[in-house]
Design a protein around this motif. Structure first.
Motif, mmCIF file in Angstrom:
data_model
loop_
_atom_site.group_PDB
_atom_site.id
_atom_site.type_symbol
_atom_site.label_atom_id
_atom_site.label_comp_id
_atom_site.label_asym_id
_atom_site.label_seq_id
_atom_site.Cartn_x
_atom_site.Cartn_y
_atom_site.Cartn_z
ATOM 1 N N ALA A 44 -29.695 19.290 6.804
ATOM 2 C CA ALA A 44 -30.840 20.193 6.320
ATOM 3 C C ALA A 44 -30.892 20.189 4.929
ATOM 4 O O ALA A 44 -31.919 20.331 4.213
ATOM 5 N N GLU A 45 -29.922 20.274 4.218
ATOM 6 C CA GLU A 45 -29.791 20.128 2.834
ATOM 7 C C GLU A 45 -29.850 18.874 2.235
ATOM 8 O O GLU A 45 -29.850 18.884 0.970
ATOM 9 N N GLY A 46 -30.258 18.041 3.033
ATOM 10 C CA GLY A 46 -30.081 16.697 2.363
ATOM 11 C C GLY A 46 -28.924 15.650 1.995
ATOM 12 O O GLY A 46 -28.845 14.852 1.193
ATOM 13 N N LYS A 47 -27.587 16.372 2.291
ATOM 14 C CA LYS A 47 -26.665 15.806 1.887
ATOM 15 C C LYS A 47 -26.070 14.829 2.958
ATOM 16 O O LYS A 47 -24.951 14.135 2.631
ATOM 17 N N VAL A 48 -26.647 14.576 4.037
ATOM 18 C CA VAL A 48 -26.272 13.507 5.011
ATOM 19 C C VAL A 48 -27.684 12.954 5.484
ATOM 20 O O VAL A 48 -28.593 13.450 5.560
ATOM 21 N N ASP A 49 -27.530 11.602 5.397
ATOM 22 C CA ASP A 49 -28.643 10.682 5.837
ATOM 23 C C ASP A 49 -29.013 10.661 7.182
ATOM 24 O O ASP A 49 -30.075 10.991 7.566
ATOM 25 N N ALA A 50 -27.978 10.441 8.170
ATOM 26 C CA ALA A 50 -28.272 10.314 9.570
ATOM 27 C C ALA A 50 -27.055 10.548 10.306
ATOM 28 O O ALA A 50 -25.826 10.544 9.644
ATOM 29 N N LEU A 51 -27.202 10.818 11.415
ATOM 30 C CA LEU A 51 -26.120 11.274 12.398
ATOM 31 C C LEU A 51 -26.222 10.319 13.604
ATOM 32 O O LEU A 51 -27.407 10.320 14.424
ATOM 33 N N GLU A 57 -37.225 10.094 4.811
ATOM 34 C CA GLU A 57 -37.146 8.497 5.110
ATOM 35 C C GLU A 57 -37.187 7.720 3.884
ATOM 36 O O GLU A 57 -38.004 8.170 2.899
ATOM 37 N N SER A 58 -36.732 6.600 4.087
ATOM 38 C CA SER A 58 -36.592 5.846 2.841
ATOM 39 C C SER A 58 -36.145 4.308 3.399
ATOM 40 O O SER A 58 -36.116 4.082 4.433
ATOM 41 N N GLN A 59 -36.320 3.355 2.457
ATOM 42 C CA GLN A 59 -36.017 1.966 2.917
ATOM 43 C C GLN A 59 -34.548 1.846 3.706
ATOM 44 O O GLN A 59 -34.367 0.978 4.521
ATOM 45 N N SER A 60 -33.639 2.483 2.684
ATOM 46 C CA SER A 60 -32.454 2.311 3.472
ATOM 47 C C SER A 60 -32.171 3.010 4.611
ATOM 48 O O SER A 60 -31.282 2.492 5.448
ATOM 49 N N ILE A 61 -32.723 4.056 4.876
ATOM 50 C CA ILE A 61 -32.828 4.891 6.267
ATOM 51 C C ILE A 61 -33.277 3.881 7.414
ATOM 52 O O ILE A 61 -32.768 3.569 8.451
ATOM 53 N N ARG A 62 -34.401 2.896 6.973
ATOM 54 C CA ARG A 62 -35.292 2.395 7.928
ATOM 55 C C ARG A 62 -34.193 1.131 8.366
ATOM 56 O O ARG A 62 -34.265 0.757 9.436
#
Length: 201
Positions: A14-21, A154-159
């Motif tokens: 929620a804090e944006g400290k983690v990209d994905a789980l 969402e970002s290019q790296s996440i995609r």
């Protein structure tokens, strides 16, 4: 890649400290996108010294008189609730032995005969000493493994990362993959999860 408790995952995502789980089930985080990857059947991890280890399978009815190892409430508010909801239709109140939210610790508890661990079938591939994996006799609902990320992050790296995860899943888990046209959906409460930190951290 790091391992966090469920409560740490909720706050850091929620804090944006983690990209994905990579996780079993979806966390109650606002704006969470959950992409299903694979469904896995449940198994029971039991001590080799247990009489249950001599069987080819275990029944839910065995859990009426067998302790179940579960995460402490301070580590995960969902694990024990999942076990209660899972066993309620059978009229069983789980006898819970609390442990830290760590797969290795919980399997060590099981190996020592403190109880059994209910987990997904992929855990059976782990070479943990003195425990065996038993399938359930009953036809139980599988657990949903998926990839979770915050939609507005969402970002290019996440995609790219999401595509890599899905491609890897298709090549290694073909027998259990969900259809390609299935949309991201909420899933049951989490049991375990793995966290990927921001590349910039």
């Amino acid at each position: 890649v790091s391992e966090l408790t469920t409560e740490q995952q909720i706050s850091r995502l929620a804090e944006g400290k983690v990209d994905a789980l990579l996780m079993v089930g979806s966390l109650p985080v606002k704006g969470l996108r959950f992409d299903p990857i694979v469904r896995e059947p449940l198994v029971a991890m039991v001590s080799r010294q247990s009489a249950l280890a001599n069987r080819e399978a275990i029944s839910v009815e065995d859990l009426r008189h067998t302790s179940i190892i579960a995460s402490r409430l301070k580590d995960c508010r969902f694990h024990q609730r999942f076990l209660h909801d899972f066993l309620e239709p059978y009229g069983i109140i789980p006898k819970i032995v609390e442990s830290p939210q760590s797969c290795s610790v919980q399997l060590a508890y099981a190996a020592a005969g403190e109880g059994i661990v209910i987990t997904t079938s992929s855990m059976a591939t782990c070479a943990f000493p003195h425990v065996v994996a038993l399938p359930f006799i009953e036809s139980l609902a599988p657990m949903q493994l998926g990839l979770a990320a915050i939609e507005n992050n969402e970002s290019q790296s996440i995609r790219i990362f999401r595509q890599l995860v899905m491609d890897c899943a298709r090549s290694t888990l073909k027998h259990a993959l969900l259809p390609d046209n299935m949309n991201p959906v909420p899933a049951p409460q989490p049991l375990v999860a793995v966290m990927r930190r921001r590349a910039a951290s």
